[in-house]
Write a protein that holds these residues in place. Structure first.
Motif, short mmCIF file in Angstrom:
data_model
loop_
_atom_site.label_atom_id
_atom_site.label_comp_id
_atom_site.label_asym_id
_atom_site.label_seq_id
_atom_site.Cartn_x
_atom_site.Cartn_y
_atom_site.Cartn_z
N SER A 1 0.80 -1.23 0.00
CA SER A 1 0.00 0.00 0.00
C SER A 1 0.82 1.27 0.00
O SER A 1 0.31 2.33 -0.36
N LEU A 2 2.08 1.19 0.44
CA LEU A 2 2.93 2.37 0.58
C LEU A 2 4.18 2.25 -0.28
O LEU A 2 4.72 1.14 -0.44
N THR A 3 4.66 3.37 -0.79
CA THR A 3 5.89 3.35 -1.58
C THR A 3 6.64 4.67 -1.43
O THR A 3 6.03 5.71 -1.22
N GLU A 4 7.96 4.59 -1.54
CA GLU A 4 8.79 5.80 -1.60
C GLU A 4 9.20 6.11 -3.03
O GLU A 4 9.95 7.05 -3.27
N SER A 5 8.69 5.34 -3.96
CA SER A 5 9.04 5.52 -5.37
C SER A 5 8.15 6.57 -6.02
O SER A 5 6.93 6.58 -5.85
N ILE A 6 8.79 7.46 -6.77
CA ILE A 6 8.04 8.48 -7.51
C ILE A 6 7.24 7.86 -8.64
O ILE A 6 6.15 8.31 -8.99
N GLU A 7 7.77 6.78 -9.21
CA GLU A 7 7.21 6.22 -10.43
C GLU A 7 6.01 5.31 -10.18
O GLU A 7 5.21 5.07 -11.08
N SER A 8 5.86 4.79 -8.97
CA SER A 8 4.77 3.84 -8.70
C SER A 8 3.41 4.53 -8.77
O SER A 8 3.27 5.71 -8.44
N THR A 9 2.42 3.79 -9.19
CA THR A 9 1.05 4.31 -9.25
C THR A 9 0.13 3.40 -8.44
O THR A 9 0.38 2.21 -8.27
N GLY A 10 -0.95 3.99 -7.91
CA GLY A 10 -1.94 3.22 -7.18
C GLY A 10 -1.60 2.99 -5.72
O GLY A 10 -2.39 2.38 -5.00
N LEU A 11 -0.43 3.46 -5.27
CA LEU A 11 -0.03 3.30 -3.87
C LEU A 11 0.10 4.67 -3.22
O LEU A 11 0.26 5.69 -3.90
N VAL A 12 0.03 4.68 -1.89
CA VAL A 12 0.25 5.92 -1.15
C VAL A 12 1.75 6.25 -1.21
O VAL A 12 2.58 5.43 -0.84
#
Length: 553
Positions: free
Chosen positions: A461-472
């Protein structure tokens, strides 16, 4: 009035007057203001610190400033032999590792701020070389050119500060003339920057990133402690080499251009929605009476409207927290039962962690696994070297993010959906799950929080990635820091007597700093005396052309 003549020739400071009425002290103070700047860069390894330094130099040329770059890694090279460390150039990893070790040993031998002292000695030498020896001499006529400092359009860019004591000393010497810029790229981008062909492999990168973040001794590198104290944060979300290089340099240029326009007031610049929200969060943090740390948070709608703020503190029955009591206004008899107001004024989280450690060791003793004579040492070991010391579950306080989310839900309802949270400290794993459940889309933070398990426990559910979509997304805050929000955005009048916009051109614009030069040379003299006594080296002109330290960002 009797004539006076007081001179201290050994420090090149003199005060001469034949009649006090001939001296305009206000004019003297105004004429001592210096346009000199010191910019200290701080950021985790792999962030584009050198590229930021180069762009500062290029942009300041438009303001007719001479920008002098000081690389602390060069000062480490010059003095490494004094602490018996050889800079190992057999590989890029060995070179960086030995530079870090030499820097640590220099701090251990000469104080945690010694690299800053070498930079200060360099700055002082450059001033004398460019503008002559400063003499603090009052002028009866008001025409003493030696006290004129408006021509001191020089900026030293220190690349890069890695220890909190270095930044504190620079700020103590140069005051508001110092601007610390925190340069940051997300972890995956930093790894790409470090892994360019012929440089570092994955295991080497991971080791350097962990060391750079925070060594477990005071004289080591401590970027995670130093970074949050910066005045301006510059996030670069793309790689600085390869196909994305032009894009990343464009990001750096645009953000630094705005920063310089702000500190020189050469154009009208308003705070961004993110800067306003983070300033609100930082202001809210000051309400907290928590014994551990003050944390503040702000929740905005998806379009940036401020919905609520929150801080960490003990909840009060009937709703809300102690300290800003909705109920106390109606019932002044309500007592304050926060931790600081209780007998012993102790942190309940620390007490509970201590109790757990004692129970674990007593259980091992009762089962004859360890000897009772080792009890105290075993308890101390558990509290200092296990995850028990990182537990946060037993605090009485509601965390800032939770307080802000509860407030936003109460007053704004579903407007919180797809909203954003701005928090002064990276969210803990407990808050992270509630942030996800609340429907928040992005979280912006300033201070890292190494104990957080947010992304490990909630990688779905969580990410520190700029590129990811659909996650907080958990994102490093970008822009003017709350600590300099007021003075940087305080503009004064921007119009002429005729009512039209009237701003200084870049070549004549002066910074907002308003720092007097009078005390600075004296403080620098003491620093120079110390580093000279210790036989430390600082060049008259630091050159970085012979060393490619790009991976030591």
């Amino acid at each position: 009035m009797a004539a006076t003549n007081i001179t201290r020739t050994n420090s090149k400071v003199a005060y001469e007057a034949t009649s006090a009425k001939k001296i305009d002290s206000t004019d003297e103070a105004n004429r001592s203001l210096t346009p000199e700047l010191v910019i200290a860069l701080c950021g985790p390894i792999g962030s584009p610190l050198h590229e930021v330094s180069d762009q500062i130099k290029n942009l300041l040329a438009d303001f007719e400033y001479n920008a002098v770059q000081i690389r602390l890694s060069e000062l480490i090279r010059l003095n490494a032999d004094l602490v018996k460390i050889a800079i190992n150039k057999t590989s890029k990893f060995s070179e960086i590792e030995s530079l870090i070790l030499a820097g640590d040993e220099l701090r251990k031998a000469h104080g945690n701020d010694i690299l800053a002292k070498l930079a200060i000695a360099k700055i002082s030498g450059d001033r004398q070389k460019s503008f002559g020896l400063f003499e603090d001499r009052a002028s009866e006529s008001g025409l003493d050119k030696k006290s004129q400092t408006k021509s001191h359009r020089i900026c030293h860019v220190i690349d890069s500060v890695k220890n909190i004591h270095e930044l504190k000393l620079l700020r103590m010497i140069y005051g508001d003339a110092l601007f610390a810029i925190g340069v940051f790229s997300p972890l995956e981008i930093r790894k790409k920057n470090l892994s360019r062909p012929g440089h570092l492999n994955d295991s080497e990168i991971n080791k350097l990133i962990d060391t750079d973040s925070g060594e477990e001794f005071s004289h080591g590198q401590s970027v995670r402690d130093t970074f949050p104290l910066c005045d301006f944060f510059l996030r670069v979300d793309t790689q600085v080499n390869g196909a994305e290089e032009a894009k990343s340099i464009g990001q750096i240029f645009t953000k630094l251009h705005r920063f310089l326009n702000l500190i020189f007031h050469t154009t009208v610049v308003s705070p961004t929605l993110e800067e306003n929200a983070m300033y609100s969060a930082a202001s809210a943090a000051r309400n907290s009476a928590c014994l551990s740390r003050q944390v503040g948070a702000a929740v905005t709608s998806s379009t940036g409207e401020l919905l609520s703020v929150g801080w960490n503190d003990v909840p009060n029955s009937g709703g809300g927290l102690y300290g800003k009591p909705r109920l106390t206004l109606l019932n002044p008899e309500i007592s304050d039962h926060r931790c600081y107001a209780q007998p012993g004024a102790k942190c309940h989280n620390d007490s509970e962690k201590g109790s757990i450690a004692v129970k674990v060791i007593e259980s091992l003793i009762n089962n004859s696994i360890i000897d009772i004579k080792h009890k105290e040492d075993a308890i101390s070991s558990i509290m200092s070297d296990t995850r028990i010391k990182d537990l946060i579950e037993f605090s009485r306080a509601v965390h800032a993010e939770m307080h802000a989310i509860l407030g936003a839900s109460r007053v704004a309802g579903d407007r919180i959906l797809n909203g954003k949270v701005f928090v002064t400290t990276y969210p803990c794993h407990s808050c992270a799950r509630h942030i996800v459940a609340a429907g928040i889309s992005e979280v912006y933070y300033i201070e890292p929080y190494r104990k957080s398990l947010a992304t490990r426990l909630h990688s779905d559910s969580l990410t520190e990635s700029i590129e990811s979509t659909g996650l907080v997304k958990l994102l490093q805050f970008d822009g003017v820091a709350p600590r300099r929000f007021i003075d940087i955005f305080e503009a004064g009048s921007r119009k002429s007597k005729s009512g039209v916009l009237d701003l200084s051109p870049k070549t004549k614009a002066e910074p907002i700093t308003h720092v007097s030069i009078r005390a600075i040379p004296r403080l620098e003299e003491v620093v120079i005396a110390e580093v000279t006594e210790k036989s430390l080296r600082f060049p008259e002109l630091v050159s970085t052309e012979n060393h490619d330290d790009k991976t030591t960002n």
